[in-house]
Design an enzyme around this catalytic site. Structure first.
Site, PDB file in Angstrom:
ATOM      1  N   ASP A 127       0.874  -1.162   0.000  1.00 12.75           N
ATOM      2  CA  ASP A 127       0.000   0.000   0.000  1.00 12.75           C
ATOM      3  C   ASP A 127       0.922   1.226   0.000  1.00 12.75           C
ATOM      4  OD1 ASP A 127      -2.371   1.646   0.501  1.00 12.75           O
ATOM      5  OD2 ASP A 127      -1.603   1.811   2.548  1.00 12.75           O
ATOM      6  N   ASP A 142      -1.525  -0.659   6.079  1.00 11.22           N
ATOM      7  CA  ASP A 142      -1.688  -0.003   7.379  1.00 11.22           C
ATOM      8  C   ASP A 142      -3.139   0.216   7.786  1.00 11.22           C
ATOM      9  OD1 ASP A 142      -2.179   3.418   7.045  1.00 11.22           O
ATOM     10  OD2 ASP A 142      -1.956   2.097   5.318  1.00 11.22           O
ATOM     11  N   ASP A 171      -0.111   5.092   1.022  1.00  9.39           N
ATOM     12  CA  ASP A 171      -0.331   6.053   2.102  1.00  9.39           C
ATOM     13  C   ASP A 171      -0.358   5.360   3.462  1.00  9.39           C
ATOM     14  OD1 ASP A 171      -0.756   8.660   0.738  1.00  9.39           O
ATOM     15  OD2 ASP A 171      -2.296   7.503  -0.295  1.00  9.39           O
TER      16      ASP A 171
END
Length: 196
Positions: A9, A165, A11
């Site tokens: 991922d 995250d 961001d």
């Protein structure tokens, strides 16, 4: 455990962008008379901005153009991009696997925003594939973005390791049948709102 491919991922995983994203969200939301708490912002990690604006507008009875607002928010974020730094524990994984196994970025961000972040942090040379919000119809928690990344890497999903995250992204990685590493165990993003 040996993996044949790594998918990251962007961001909050490769880049510590979440504080800057929240500031841009808060600025744009306030302008359009919308409310978005920092906790809600984090709970929507991985959802494209246009969808979040549409959701907030419907919930709060505000008439907006979600796509125009999403572009406005991303423009505000780009203004803060110079403050964004890489997340070192994840970058170490990139360095350790560079040239050994293929790696991809799979993000809910728009392609142009993804490109700006990747280039700002000088990470492009690590990756063989990039998948952004425009590349799939369904977004996290659906597994499509990770499955498309695996397809572009030519690696079976079950042989991929995902770094993520956000809860929706973790669910997407699991739904894709991939091993998932929760970056929140390696890094805690700075919060903007006191006591949040």
């Amino acid at each position: 455990m040996e993996f044949a491919g790594y998918i990251f991922d962007l961001d909050g995983t490769l880049a510590d962008t979440m504080p800057a994203h929240f500031l841009a969200w808060r600025q744009t939301a306030e302008k359009h008379k919308l409310e978005l708490s920092e906790d809600r912002f984090y709970s929507l990690g991985g959802v494209p901005s246009e969808r979040i604006f549409a959701m907030l507008a419907e919930e709060q009875g505000v008439v907006i153009d979600p796509l125009a607002c999403a572009h406005e928010k991303e423009d505000a974020f780009i203004e803060l991009l110079s403050e964004v730094e890489p997340i070192e524990p994840v970058i170490e994984v990139l360095r350790a696997n560079h040239g050994k196994v293929p790696m991809a970025v799979a993000t809910g961000a728009m392609k142009w925003v993804m490109d700006r972040i990747i280039d700002q942090l000088e990470l492009r040379h690590y990756f063989q594939a990039f998948v952004s919000s425009e590349d799939t119809t369904r977004h996290k928690p659906f597994p499509d973005v990770f499955l498309e990344a695996a397809r572009r890497l030519n690696v079976a999903p079950e042989k991929c390791c995902v770094y993520e995250d956000a809860q929706l992204g973790i669910e997407a990685g699991q739904a894709a049948g991939m091993h998932v590493v929760d970056v929140r165990n390696l890094h805690t993003p700075r919060r903007i709102t006191a006591g949040a």
